[in-house]
Design a protein around this motif. Structure first.
Motif, short mmCIF file in Angstrom:
data_model
loop_
_atom_site.label_atom_id
_atom_site.label_comp_id
_atom_site.label_asym_id
_atom_site.label_seq_id
_atom_site.Cartn_x
_atom_site.Cartn_y
_atom_site.Cartn_z
N ASN A 36 -5.29 -4.75 13.02
CA ASN A 36 -4.02 -4.34 13.06
C ASN A 36 -3.37 -3.12 12.54
OD1 ASN A 36 -2.85 -6.71 14.52
ND2 ASN A 36 -3.50 -7.89 12.86
N GLY A 37 -4.35 -2.22 12.13
CA GLY A 37 -3.75 -1.17 11.78
C GLY A 37 -2.96 -1.01 10.27
N LEU A 38 -3.45 -1.80 9.64
CA LEU A 38 -2.57 -2.17 8.04
C LEU A 38 -3.11 -1.28 7.01
CD1 LEU A 38 -1.74 -5.83 8.74
CD2 LEU A 38 -0.22 -4.15 9.26
N ALA A 39 -2.56 -0.69 6.26
CA ALA A 39 -3.00 0.01 4.96
C ALA A 39 -2.74 -1.00 3.77
CB ALA A 39 -2.11 1.11 4.91
N VAL A 40 -3.67 -0.85 2.95
CA VAL A 40 -3.64 -1.33 1.61
C VAL A 40 -3.14 -0.38 0.30
CG1 VAL A 40 -4.80 -2.96 -0.04
CG2 VAL A 40 -5.20 -3.46 2.30
N TYR A 41 -2.10 -0.70 -0.29
CA TYR A 41 -1.91 0.26 -1.15
C TYR A 41 -1.76 -0.35 -2.86
CZ TYR A 41 -0.27 3.67 2.24
OH TYR A 41 -0.43 4.45 3.44
N ALA A 42 -2.25 0.33 -3.75
CA ALA A 42 -1.81 -0.28 -5.07
C ALA A 42 -0.42 0.28 -5.43
CB ALA A 42 -2.94 0.26 -6.10
N ALA A 43 0.29 -0.43 -5.80
CA ALA A 43 1.69 -0.06 -6.11
C ALA A 43 2.31 -0.36 -7.67
CB ALA A 43 2.59 -0.95 -5.30
N ARG A 44 3.13 0.68 -8.05
CA ARG A 44 3.65 0.63 -9.33
C ARG A 44 4.75 -0.50 -9.31
NH1 ARG A 44 0.90 3.78 -13.63
NH2 ARG A 44 0.03 5.53 -12.51
N LEU A 45 4.94 -0.96 -10.40
CA LEU A 45 5.90 -2.30 -10.63
C LEU A 45 7.44 -1.49 -10.19
CD1 LEU A 45 4.98 -4.28 -13.41
CD2 LEU A 45 4.48 -4.41 -11.03
N ASP A 46 7.67 -0.44 -10.40
CA ASP A 46 9.19 0.21 -10.22
C ASP A 46 9.19 0.72 -9.02
OD1 ASP A 46 7.26 2.48 -10.78
OD2 ASP A 46 8.36 3.12 -12.50
N LEU A 47 8.20 0.59 -8.01
CA LEU A 47 8.45 1.06 -6.65
C LEU A 47 9.56 0.88 -6.05
CD1 LEU A 47 6.67 2.81 -4.60
CD2 LEU A 47 5.68 0.66 -3.65
N MET A 48 9.81 -0.46 -6.09
CA MET A 48 10.84 -1.04 -5.18
C MET A 48 12.16 -0.38 -5.40
SD MET A 48 11.85 -5.09 -4.22
CE MET A 48 12.96 -5.46 -5.49
N ASP A 49 12.49 -0.36 -6.73
CA ASP A 49 13.79 0.57 -6.98
C ASP A 49 13.71 2.02 -6.88
OD1 ASP A 49 14.84 -1.92 -7.96
OD2 ASP A 49 14.12 -1.68 -10.04
N THR A 50 12.68 2.65 -6.88
CA THR A 50 12.72 4.10 -6.55
C THR A 50 13.04 4.46 -5.25
OG1 THR A 50 11.03 4.42 -8.50
CG2 THR A 50 11.46 6.07 -7.18
N VAL A 51 12.31 3.77 -4.16
CA VAL A 51 12.58 4.17 -2.82
C VAL A 51 13.72 3.17 -2.21
CG1 VAL A 51 10.10 4.51 -2.65
CG2 VAL A 51 10.91 2.27 -2.17
N GLY A 52 14.32 2.32 -2.94
CA GLY A 52 15.34 1.78 -2.40
C GLY A 52 15.13 0.40 -1.41
N ALA A 53 13.96 -0.12 -1.63
CA ALA A 53 13.51 -0.99 -0.84
C ALA A 53 14.22 -2.60 -1.26
CB ALA A 53 11.98 -1.42 -0.88
N LYS A 54 14.21 -3.42 -0.07
CA LYS A 54 14.97 -4.51 -0.47
C LYS A 54 13.96 -5.76 0.22
CE LYS A 54 19.71 -3.01 0.12
NZ LYS A 54 21.09 -2.95 0.85
N LEU A 55 13.96 -6.78 -0.59
CA LEU A 55 13.18 -7.92 -0.18
C LEU A 55 13.64 -8.84 0.90
CD1 LEU A 55 11.98 -9.18 -3.90
CD2 LEU A 55 10.40 -8.59 -1.79
N ARG A 56 13.28 -9.34 2.04
CA ARG A 56 13.50 -10.21 2.66
C ARG A 56 13.20 -11.55 2.38
NH1 ARG A 56 10.49 -9.45 8.54
NH2 ARG A 56 11.96 -7.60 8.56
N ALA A 57 12.21 -12.00 1.96
CA ALA A 57 11.77 -13.03 1.36
C ALA A 57 10.95 -13.05 0.11
CB ALA A 57 11.04 -13.90 2.29
N GLY A 58 10.78 -14.14 -0.75
CA GLY A 58 10.17 -13.88 -1.94
C GLY A 58 10.52 -12.86 -3.24
N THR A 59 9.64 -12.55 -3.77
CA THR A 59 9.66 -11.74 -4.95
C THR A 59 8.77 -10.55 -4.89
OG1 THR A 59 8.03 -13.00 -6.31
CG2 THR A 59 10.23 -13.78 -6.36
N TRP A 60 9.22 -9.57 -5.69
CA TRP A 60 8.33 -8.48 -5.98
C TRP A 60 7.46 -8.60 -7.21
CZ3 TRP A 60 6.95 -4.33 -3.68
CH2 TRP A 60 6.28 -3.17 -4.49
N LEU A 61 6.52 -7.82 -6.98
CA LEU A 61 5.41 -7.90 -8.17
C LEU A 61 5.87 -7.63 -9.47
CD1 LEU A 61 2.83 -5.40 -6.45
CD2 LEU A 61 2.64 -8.02 -6.42
N ASN A 62 5.55 -8.33 -10.44
CA ASN A 62 5.55 -8.29 -11.92
C ASN A 62 4.43 -8.03 -12.83
OD1 ASN A 62 4.49 -11.10 -12.35
ND2 ASN A 62 6.64 -11.71 -11.37
#
Length: 276
Positions: free
Chosen positions: A129-155
């Motif tokens: 499916n052409g999907l990429a896997v990334y290691a992510a920092r915990l503060d990534l979502m706030d920094t790029v302004g991402a929002k959750l559709r469902a569930g929770t972010w990494l902690n």
């Protein structure tokens, strides 16, 4: 004989009491004209207030829209070496960039090479499916302004275990609409539990077709080498251009020519023009 002096003439002036009396006669004898005059003045004042209010409201709404587009966001990515090969950002680049005074937020992702994503272990190997896997920092979502559709972010707990947050396109391609303990995918040959689904991320579209896992678990279970592949920074808006000028040398002091830095957003220029 000299002519007698003429008396000094003074211009006739109405006393304030007489002015009020004459004005009152006009109001009594022509009430319609008086009402229309007062109405015209009121409409003019109301129109001026409305125009000023609309202008201020429109500018505030424009500023909010432009802020949502990331006027102070800059990204740092590895470029090419002098021999044409793929460069790498140092493992310490995120920490070094965070020391730049005007930088308010900094986060990063690191691509996990060779890790394939499947809905289950029954899927043919060719259907990635052409999907990429990334290691992510915990503060990534706030920094790029991402929002959750469902569930929770990494902690701090889930970043060390096989838990994943997936992008909007990833969820669509894998047929995942909800998250829970039983929602699992195969990442790099290992089972990961999907704990969250992101909305589309306009400022970081590479996250839409990705699987995001914690930095520690990526190193422990997916052979991640620890090098960030994209660093996201948010700076004081007035210093964005200055920060851009030092990012490459800060991220990789030994080879700043091997670092690519995005240019200040067009949205920032639009905001500055609107506020002039």
């Amino acid at each position: 004989m000299t002519a007698p002096a003429l008396p000094r003439l003074h211009p006739a002036r109405m006393r304030p009491r007489d002015v009020l009396r004459v004005g009152g006669v006009g109001l009594r004898t022509r009430p319609v004209r008086a009402f229309l005059s007062a109405l015209g003045i009121a409409i003019g004042i109301a129109a001026m207030i409305a125009v000023v209010g609309i202008s201020s409201s429109s500018r505030a709404e424009l500023d909010r829209t432009l802020d949502a587009l990331g006027t102070n966001l800059l990204t740092v990515t590895p470029g090419r070496t002098m021999f044409g090969g793929d460069a790498q950002l140092p493992v310490e680049s995120v920490a070094m960039i965070s020391r730049i005074a005007p930088v308010e937020q900094v986060s990063a992702i690191g691509k996990v090479d060779g890790a394939k994503v499947y809905r289950s272990d029954r899927i043919p190997a060719a259907q990635t499916n052409g999907l990429a896997v990334y290691a992510a920092r915990l503060d990534l979502m706030d920094t790029v302004g991402a929002k959750l559709r469902a569930g929770t972010w990494l902690n701090a707990a889930t970043e060390r275990y096989p838990a994943a947050v997936i992008g909007a396109d990833t969820a669509a391609r894998l047929g995942i609409g909800a998250v829970g303990p039983d929602t699992q995918i195969m990442v790099g040959g290992r089972r990961f539990t999907v704990v969250g689904v992101l909305e589309r991320v306009p400022l970081a579209p590479e996250l839409d077709a990705s699987v995001l896992v914690g930095w520690p678990v990526a190193a422990d279970r997916l052979a991640f080498d620890g090098h960030p592949t994209t660093v996201y920074t948010r700076s004081v808006e007035s210093a964005v251009a200055a920060v851009q000028g030092v990012l490459a040398a800060t991220a990789n002091p030994e080879a700043p020519n091997e670092v690519d830095v995005s240019r200040p957003s067009d949205a920032l220029q639009a905001k500055q023009a609107a506020n002039q």
